[in-house]
Design a protein around this motif. Structure first.
Motif, PDB file in Angstrom:
ATOM      1  N   TRP A 253       0.728  -1.163  -0.066  1.00  0.00           N
ATOM      2  CA  TRP A 253      -0.105  -0.067   0.039  1.00  0.00           C
ATOM      3  C   TRP A 253       0.819   1.316   0.061  1.00  0.00           C
ATOM      4  N   ARG A 254       0.555   2.191  -0.639  1.00  0.00           N
ATOM      5  CA  ARG A 254       1.217   3.475  -0.902  1.00  0.00           C
ATOM      6  C   ARG A 254       0.423   4.452  -1.937  1.00  0.00           C
ATOM      7  N   ASP A 255       0.232   5.577  -1.119  1.00  0.00           N
ATOM      8  CA  ASP A 255      -0.351   6.579  -1.836  1.00  0.00           C
ATOM      9  C   ASP A 255      -1.964   6.277  -2.364  1.00  0.00           C
ATOM     10  N   GLY A 256      -2.640   5.631  -1.528  1.00  0.00           N
ATOM     11  CA  GLY A 256      -3.823   5.344  -2.091  1.00  0.00           C
ATOM     12  C   GLY A 256      -4.112   4.107  -3.065  1.00  0.00           C
ATOM     13  N   ARG A 257      -3.040   3.278  -3.195  1.00  0.00           N
ATOM     14  CA  ARG A 257      -3.192   2.263  -4.058  1.00  0.00           C
ATOM     15  C   ARG A 257      -2.341   1.030  -3.400  1.00  0.00           C
ATOM     16  N   ALA A 258      -2.668   0.009  -3.759  1.00  0.00           N
ATOM     17  CA  ALA A 258      -1.910  -1.325  -3.344  1.00  0.00           C
ATOM     18  C   ALA A 258      -1.768  -2.145  -4.611  1.00  0.00           C
ATOM     19  N   ARG A 259      -0.535  -3.012  -4.445  1.00  0.00           N
ATOM     20  CA  ARG A 259      -0.143  -3.844  -5.454  1.00  0.00           C
ATOM     21  C   ARG A 259      -1.195  -5.006  -5.461  1.00  0.00           C
ATOM     22  N   ALA A 260      -1.913  -5.346  -4.545  1.00  0.00           N
ATOM     23  CA  ALA A 260      -2.912  -6.389  -4.468  1.00  0.00           C
ATOM     24  C   ALA A 260      -3.717  -6.073  -3.256  1.00  0.00           C
ATOM     25  N   TYR A 261      -5.269  -6.226  -3.453  1.00  0.00           N
ATOM     26  CA  TYR A 261      -6.126  -6.338  -2.494  1.00  0.00           C
ATOM     27  C   TYR A 261      -6.481  -7.498  -2.188  1.00  0.00           C
ATOM     28  N   ARG A 262      -6.858  -8.173  -0.849  1.00  0.00           N
ATOM     29  CA  ARG A 262      -7.393  -9.391  -0.684  1.00  0.00           C
ATOM     30  C   ARG A 262      -8.116  -9.363   0.753  1.00  0.00           C
ATOM     31  N   LYS A 263      -9.142 -10.139   0.730  1.00  0.00           N
ATOM     32  CA  LYS A 263      -9.906 -10.247   1.829  1.00  0.00           C
ATOM     33  C   LYS A 263      -9.332 -11.662   2.676  1.00  0.00           C
ATOM     34  N   VAL A 264      -9.866 -11.668   3.859  1.00  0.00           N
ATOM     35  CA  VAL A 264      -9.196 -12.792   4.895  1.00  0.00           C
ATOM     36  C   VAL A 264     -10.066 -13.837   4.642  1.00  0.00           C
ATOM     37  N   ARG A 265      -9.835 -15.018   4.393  1.00  0.00           N
ATOM     38  CA  ARG A 265     -10.573 -16.328   4.427  1.00  0.00           C
ATOM     39  C   ARG A 265     -10.877 -17.036   5.748  1.00  0.00           C
ATOM     40  N   ARG A 266      -9.515 -17.171   6.299  1.00  0.00           N
ATOM     41  CA  ARG A 266      -9.600 -18.008   7.506  1.00  0.00           C
ATOM     42  C   ARG A 266      -8.339 -17.281   8.480  1.00  0.00           C
TER      43      ARG A 266
END
Length: 269
Positions: free
Chosen positions: A88-101
């Motif tokens: 995460w940097r300056d309002g953007r991320a390389r990847a966005y992921r939810k947490v499954r477990r």
């Protein structure tokens, strides 16, 4: 003051601490500066708070156990409200992921009055809903328990630098006891769960996770949770389904009142 005295007693420190010789924080503001650290990310919790976490596999994030609990009520945070923002940097991320477990160390108790015991087990492992398989986002390997005097480093987010991570490449293990490391690293609220790296052999390997901050004789210190043995247990529990949190279930251990004081995740204003 009570915590400072406790640290002095437990870690065997007395008199003035050694002179500060560590590097200052380097903000990783550009893609070039942060390219080796994009596997570190901000762990957003319900849109109101955050911690720091790091990939140790394409779908596994290591962070602090206390990040999984509401700081006011002591109850588990819903996994569906958590999101890992890799790089995460300056309002953007390389990847966005939810947490499954997720799994929390089975000996961790959020509201325990035994502060140092709480730090000793302050470790959680999150399984993402999808692996992150991107060029440049390389999960970190883990390393062995560092010794007193060893050079370590930290990459973290914090309340005053929530939009980009910062690197402190040179701090030291000031003292160590079973389950607790005292580090001369500069951390703040939001740095909870941040990876502590060893650089032996020229490779950054995670050897600890930031649990709390304090100061000793007006010098900032960080308390870290070693990952040796604890991480193996978390990996086994996740693989076998023991004490696993899911979006519809949070197991009962670790819950209680909100008496914890140090190391709380940062809550955005």
């Amino acid at each position: 003051m009570r915590l400072v005295i406790l640290l002095l007693t437990i870690c065997g420190l007395s008199g003035a601490l050694s002179a500060q010789e560590d590097s200052r924080l380097q903000r990783l503001e550009t893609a070039e500066e942060s390219k080796d650290w994009d596997a570190v990310g901000r762990l957003d919790i319900g849109g109101s708070g955050f911690c720091t976490g790091a990939l140790i596999a394409a779908d596994l994030v290591l962070t602090a156990a206390h990040c999984m609990f509401n700081r006011f009520t002591g109850t588990p945070e819903p996994l569906e409200k958590m999101e890992f923002l890799a790089g995460w940097r300056d309002g953007r991320a390389r990847a966005y992921r939810k947490v499954r477990r997720a799994v929390v160390h089975p000996e961790y108790v959020f509201d325990s009055e035994a502060f140092m015991k709480r730090v000793s087990y302050d470790l959680a492992l999150l399984e993402l809903d999808r692996p992150i398989s991107l060029s440049g986002v390389v999960p970190f390997r883990t390393g062995s328990h560092p010794r007193k005097g060893d050079r370590v480093g930290v990459v973290s987010y914090a309340f005053n630098r929530s939009e980009e991570p910062a690197l402190q490449e040179q701090c030291r293990v000031m003292a160590r006891r079973p389950g607790v490391l005292m580090l001369s690293c500069d951390i703040d609220f939001g740095s909870s769960g941040a990876p502590v790296f060893s650089f032996k052999g020229g490779e950054a390997r995670i050897v600890s996770v930031v649990s709390a901050k304090s100061d000793v004789n007006e010098q900032k210190v960080a308390l870290g949770t070693p990952i040796v043995r604890s991480l193996d247990l978390l990996m086994l529990n996740l693989a076998e389904g023991d004490d696993v949190w899911t979006p519809t279930k949070s197991v009962g251990f670790g819950t209680g009142g909100a008496r914890a004081t140090g190391g709380a995740k940062f809550v955005k204003p």
